[in-house]
Design a protein around this motif. Structure first.
Motif, PDB file in Angstrom:
ATOM      1  N   THR A 229       0.829  -1.205   0.000  1.00  0.00           N
ATOM      2  CA  THR A 229       0.000   0.000   0.000  1.00  0.00           C
ATOM      3  C   THR A 229       0.863   1.255   0.000  1.00  0.00           C
ATOM      4  O   THR A 229       0.655   2.184  -0.796  1.00  0.00           O
ATOM      5  CB  THR A 229      -0.940  -0.004   1.216  1.00  0.00           C
ATOM      6  N   ALA A 230       1.835   1.281   0.916  1.00  0.00           N
ATOM      7  CA  ALA A 230       2.728   2.445   1.002  1.00  0.00           C
ATOM      8  C   ALA A 230       3.557   2.587  -0.271  1.00  0.00           C
ATOM      9  O   ALA A 230       3.782   3.701  -0.762  1.00  0.00           O
ATOM     10  CB  ALA A 230       3.640   2.313   2.213  1.00  0.00           C
ATOM     11  N   TYR A 231       4.009   1.470  -0.810  1.00  0.00           N
ATOM     12  CA  TYR A 231       4.826   1.523  -2.034  1.00  0.00           C
ATOM     13  C   TYR A 231       4.024   2.074  -3.212  1.00  0.00           C
ATOM     14  O   TYR A 231       4.499   2.942  -3.958  1.00  0.00           O
ATOM     15  CB  TYR A 231       5.360   0.128  -2.381  1.00  0.00           C
ATOM     16  N   LEU A 232       2.811   1.582  -3.393  1.00  0.00           N
ATOM     17  CA  LEU A 232       2.008   2.028  -4.541  1.00  0.00           C
ATOM     18  C   LEU A 232       1.669   3.512  -4.442  1.00  0.00           C
ATOM     19  O   LEU A 232       1.649   4.212  -5.464  1.00  0.00           O
ATOM     20  CB  LEU A 232       0.726   1.196  -4.632  1.00  0.00           C
ATOM     21  N   GLY A 244      -7.924   9.652  -5.870  1.00  0.00           N
ATOM     22  CA  GLY A 244      -8.702   8.450  -5.590  1.00  0.00           C
ATOM     23  C   GLY A 244      -8.238   7.740  -4.343  1.00  0.00           C
ATOM     24  O   GLY A 244      -9.033   7.281  -3.538  1.00  0.00           O
ATOM     25  N   GLY A 245      -6.904   7.632  -4.178  1.00  0.00           N
ATOM     26  CA  GLY A 245      -6.373   7.034  -2.965  1.00  0.00           C
ATOM     27  C   GLY A 245      -6.607   5.539  -2.879  1.00  0.00           C
ATOM     28  O   GLY A 245      -7.015   4.875  -3.837  1.00  0.00           O
ATOM     29  N   VAL A 246      -6.322   4.992  -1.691  1.00  0.00           N
ATOM     30  CA  VAL A 246      -6.373   3.553  -1.458  1.00  0.00           C
ATOM     31  C   VAL A 246      -7.318   3.259  -0.295  1.00  0.00           C
ATOM     32  O   VAL A 246      -7.310   3.960   0.719  1.00  0.00           O
ATOM     33  CB  VAL A 246      -4.973   2.992  -1.143  1.00  0.00           C
ATOM     34  N   LEU A 247      -8.113   2.211  -0.452  1.00  0.00           N
ATOM     35  CA  LEU A 247      -8.956   1.702   0.632  1.00  0.00           C
ATOM     36  C   LEU A 247      -8.366   0.374   1.087  1.00  0.00           C
ATOM     37  O   LEU A 247      -8.108  -0.513   0.268  1.00  0.00           O
ATOM     38  CB  LEU A 247     -10.391   1.496   0.146  1.00  0.00           C
ATOM     39  N   LEU A 266       5.123   4.303   8.014  1.00  0.00           N
ATOM     40  CA  LEU A 266       5.704   4.348   6.668  1.00  0.00           C
ATOM     41  C   LEU A 266       5.445   5.689   5.995  1.00  0.00           C
ATOM     42  O   LEU A 266       5.704   5.853   4.804  1.00  0.00           O
ATOM     43  CB  LEU A 266       5.133   3.212   5.820  1.00  0.00           C
ATOM     44  N   GLY A 267       4.907   6.643   6.764  1.00  0.00           N
ATOM     45  CA  GLY A 267       4.672   7.978   6.235  1.00  0.00           C
ATOM     46  C   GLY A 267       3.368   8.133   5.490  1.00  0.00           C
ATOM     47  O   GLY A 267       3.130   9.148   4.837  1.00  0.00           O
ATOM     48  N   GLU A 268       2.478   7.140   5.588  1.00  0.00           N
ATOM     49  CA  GLU A 268       1.199   7.198   4.873  1.00  0.00           C
ATOM     50  C   GLU A 268       0.059   7.277   5.877  1.00  0.00           C
ATOM     51  O   GLU A 268      -0.263   6.293   6.537  1.00  0.00           O
ATOM     52  CB  GLU A 268       1.032   5.975   3.961  1.00  0.00           C
ATOM     53  N   GLU A 269      -0.540   8.459   5.988  1.00  0.00           N
ATOM     54  CA  GLU A 269      -1.610   8.656   6.970  1.00  0.00           C
ATOM     55  C   GLU A 269      -2.967   8.875   6.320  1.00  0.00           C
ATOM     56  O   GLU A 269      -3.963   9.034   7.015  1.00  0.00           O
ATOM     57  CB  GLU A 269      -1.264   9.851   7.863  1.00  0.00           C
ATOM     58  N   GLY A 270      -3.017   8.893   4.994  1.00  0.00           N
ATOM     59  CA  GLY A 270      -4.272   9.195   4.321  1.00  0.00           C
ATOM     60  C   GLY A 270      -5.021   7.985   3.806  1.00  0.00           C
ATOM     61  O   GLY A 270      -6.034   8.134   3.120  1.00  0.00           O
ATOM     62  N   VAL A 271      -4.540   6.775   4.117  1.00  0.00           N
ATOM     63  CA  VAL A 271      -5.207   5.566   3.640  1.00  0.00           C
ATOM     64  C   VAL A 271      -6.460   5.305   4.474  1.00  0.00           C
ATOM     65  O   VAL A 271      -6.417   5.335   5.706  1.00  0.00           O
ATOM     66  CB  VAL A 271      -4.262   4.351   3.711  1.00  0.00           C
ATOM     67  N   PHE A 524     -12.319   4.585  -5.240  1.00  0.00           N
ATOM     68  CA  PHE A 524     -10.909   4.556  -4.902  1.00  0.00           C
ATOM     69  C   PHE A 524     -10.114   4.068  -6.108  1.00  0.00           C
ATOM     70  O   PHE A 524     -10.624   3.305  -6.937  1.00  0.00           O
ATOM     71  CB  PHE A 524     -10.665   3.626  -3.711  1.00  0.00           C
ATOM     72  N   ALA A 525      -8.855   4.502  -6.170  1.00  0.00           N
ATOM     73  CA  ALA A 525      -8.001   4.068  -7.275  1.00  0.00           C
ATOM     74  C   ALA A 525      -7.504   2.641  -7.073  1.00  0.00           C
ATOM     75  O   ALA A 525      -7.189   1.948  -8.041  1.00  0.00           O
ATOM     76  CB  ALA A 525      -6.812   5.021  -7.424  1.00  0.00           C
TER      77      ALA A 525
END
Length: 712
Positions: A229-232, A244-247, A266-271, A524-525
């Motif tokens: 998830t973080a990588y994509l 679109g983001g990720v669910l 991992l620096g991703e807070e918007g998922v 979502f994307a």
């Protein structure tokens, strides 16, 4: 407080690793990282304060400001959270003796020198993917173990004879194996620095279509899903939060709580993270479906498809005409006029939103049919005509999802009309006394109905908004009339206020009612779904509605499907509507000791001989213990006394009261979790057949150190 003079805090037992010849280069690099971190934290804080003090603006300007504040805040939190332990390790390439340091995110000093390479960048891939069979150009790799911001151990792996110089630990698995037996906590531990090559290859796979990550217990499926998830989000611009983001969909709330810290680390807070229950309001209180046959019927995508017919039933135009009586004269509406108005909405427009379009068209048709003198108030009069409203409300009513689905379970004739393939016995079986006693099996139908209908409150709010705007326009018109009447200038400048655009600008938008959006509605994307083997065809429709592109990461184990999984992943996913399916298989069990797997494997193979049982790569040296139920308190007391850290779990005893370090869960709620000690209570009572075998297998394989089975 001053930073320690050394970034290393190696114990006396590792004195050999503290040799300056081995770590001096690291010390210098860490000092540069510390200095740059201090500078960037100060600069980011100033920029963030400036952005927050700046005027908010409006429209796109306000959106861009909010996005910048979010971006700066997220990076600042990450820098403050980790400090030096942003660094995962370093690699040395054969064609360049200068080490490349890999970090949770990229870091560059003021001179432009790259101090940390983001782990997701292509150049960092060898840190995770290099093996002795394929070193990908590396001479050596070093991984660090951090404890409270200082290095308490490190491991070197050497891929060529030239790399032997200046290294202290040459066990290529030592860094990874050392972490596997470490104590668990209430949150999933950080494993980014020890991602393995087979896992990294899946993490970095493209996002087109559906990628299935299939693997047995302990193979790191969840680790892969989270890091992928973080990588994509980093590597695929199509998936950015503002595109679109990720669910991320997990199996239950304990699982979401367990993994909640991983993506922020991992620096991703918007998922967006959720369970299937969270996708519809009724999910919070929905109970289990107690009738297996009813559950089977509702699991079908065909029954979800019946929602379309159920809604279309309320979109039938009147088959006879009517005369609309107004103060200005009578207007004749024919059946063809009704049909014409009902055809106006574009395909796919939600029923409740389309209703306003049909009504507007109907009023326009009435105005066109009117042949009397011009009347500025005709449309207002028509919109308030009780007879016309009554006929229209019967033909195209505002609908609630709960009413539509509830009617299916309480009006047999309605269900037969919407699902004509059901037998009379099946129609009867689906009826229930309390139509709104929602079960988990109802959620896909409620979701489909809500998606097809749209929120009726939005339609009501739109009407209120139109009324507010109309009232504002009328108020401004009166104000403008007064200003023009009082204007004695030669150019009569106030007459320009009659211009429509100016009048629109004068309307107070703050008076217009608005609503918070449904953040889980999508689209979502990309969607990541863990424990996907449990999803029914109907539940898959909930996710497909939220990801029209079909870009999925599907994580699961066919052998852990409680209701069986006779098909292949490709067959299952193609049947539910995903036509581009790629399979990646994980076969190494990194979590469960060989002693535990030796007892768990026969349990699942008895029910599923072809189960994908992974191979454990470590042994704890602790055999599985068997005993009686009366020993539970003693076992837990002894374990807690011997272990200052770690988490235990009692599975199968609902009466056991949990404590901060001892959980109490059912086999289903333990799925996806891991514990240092697992105590199974009466596993033979978990059930018969595949479901019982899966529950026992899942419960046994949660253990990372010790398993105790209590019976009698």
């Amino acid at each position: 407080m001053d930073r320690p003079t050394s970034a290393f805090a190696l114990p006396d037992t590792l004195a050999a690793k503290a040799d300056p010849g081995l770590i001096a280069g690291d010390e210098q690099h860490f000092a540069a990282i510390a200095e740059t971190l201090q500078q960037q934290i100060a600069e980011l804080s100033e920029r963030l304060d400036a952005e927050r003090r700046a005027p908010g603006g409006s429209g796109e300007e306000a959106l861009n400001r909010d996005l910048e504040i979010h971006r700066l805040s997220a990076r600042l939190r990450t820098l403050r959270r980790f400090g030096l332990d942003l660094c995962l390790g370093r690699i040395v390439f054969a064609d360049d003796p200068e080490p490349v340091y890999i970090g949770r995110l990229g870091l560059t000093d003021r001179a432009g020198r790259r101090l940390l390479l983001d782990w997701r960048s292509p150049a960092a891939e060898p840190f995770f993917g290099a093996t002795h069979a394929d070193p990908t150009g590396l001479v050596s790799r070093r991984r660090y173990r951090w404890t409270r911001g200082r290095v308490t151990d490190y491991w070197d792996e050497v891929f060529t004879p030239d790399g032997l110089e200046g290294h202290a630990a040459l066990d290529d698995q030592s860094a990874f194996i050392a972490t596997l037996g470490s104590n668990r906590s209430a949150r999933m531990r950080d494993v980014l620095g020890t991602i393995q090559a087979d896992q990294d290859a899946i993490i970095r796979a493209g996002s087109s279509g559906a990628l299935v990550v299939d693997g047995g217990p302990g193979t790191g499926k969840t680790v892969v899903a989270l890091h992928r998830t973080a990588y994509l989000l980093y590597a695929d611009p199509r998936l950015g939060h503002n595109r679109g983001g990720v669910l991320f969909v997990g199996p239950h709330e304990p699982y979401l709580a367990y993994v909640s810290d991983v993506l922020p680390s991992l620096g991703e807070e918007g998922v967006r993270t959720c369970t299937l229950r969270d996708l519809v309001p009724e999910g919070a209180t929905a109970g289990a479906e107690t009738d297996p046959e009813v559950a089977r019927l509702k699991a079908s995508a065909d029954l979800v498809g019946a929602i379309e017919a159920a809604v279309r039933f309320y979109e039938e135009p009147p088959r006879t005409g009517m005369t609309v009586e107004t103060d200005a004269g009578d207007i004749r509406l024919t059946a063809d006029d009704w049909a014409e108005a009902f055809e106006v909405p574009d395909p796919g427009t939600p029923h409740n939103l389309a209703r306003a379009q049909v009504w507007d068209e109907l009023l326009t048709i009435c105005e066109d049919r009117y042949d009397g003198e011009e009347d500025d108030h005709l449309r207002t009069s028509l919109s308030q005509n009780r007879e016309l409203l009554a006929v229209f409300n019967r033909a195209w009513p505002l609908l609630e999802a709960t009413d539509v689905v509830g009617d299916l379970w309480s009006v047999p004739a309605y269900l037969r009309k919407c699902a004509p393939w059901l037998s009379p016995e099946e129609v009867r079986r689906l009826q229930r006394d309390d139509a709104r006693a929602w079960t988990l099996s109802d959620l896909p139908l409620l979701d489909a109905a809500r998606q097809r209908l749209g929120d009726p409150e939005v339609a009501r709010r739109t009407r209120r908004q139109q009324a507010v705007v109309a009232g504002e326009r009328e108020r401004m018109s009166s104000v403008i009339d007064e200003l023009i009447a009082a204007d004695d200038s030669e150019l009569l400048l106030m007459t320009s206020l009659r211009h429509g655009d100016l009048q629109d600008a004068l309307v107070d938008q703050g008076a217009v009612p608005t609503a918070d959006p449904d953040v889980l509605a999508g689209p979502f994307a990309h969607v990541v779904v863990d424990e996907a083997q449990e999803l029914t065809d109907a539940e898959w429709q909930m996710l497909l509605l939220r990801c029209p592109s079909g870009s999925f990461t599907v994580v699961g184990d066919r052998a852990q499907a409680r209701h069986g999984f006779a098909e292949s992943w490709q067959e299952r996913l193609e049947r539910v509507g995903l036509d581009r399916v790629t399979l990646a298989t994980l076969t190494i069990n990194y979590r469960t000791p060989a002693e535990v797997m030796a007892e768990a494997e026969p349990v699942i193979r008895a029910a599923l001989p072809d189960a994908n049982v992974p191979t454990s790569i470590r042994s704890s040296g602790v055999p599985v213990t068997h005993g009686s139920g009366g020993e539970l308190r003693e076992i837990l007391g002894n374990w807690l006394a011997e272990h200052d850290e770690g988490i235990a779990c009692v599975i199968g005893d609902p009466s056991f009261e949990p404590t901060p370090r001892v959980r109490s869960l059912t086999p289903s709620l333990a799925k996806g979790l891991e514990f240092d000690l697992v105590v199974l209570i009466e596993p033979d009572t978990f059930g018969d057949g595949i479901a019982g075998a899966v529950d026992r297998y899942v419960a046994m394989t949660r253990a990372t150190q010790r398993l105790v089975v209590l019976t009698g």
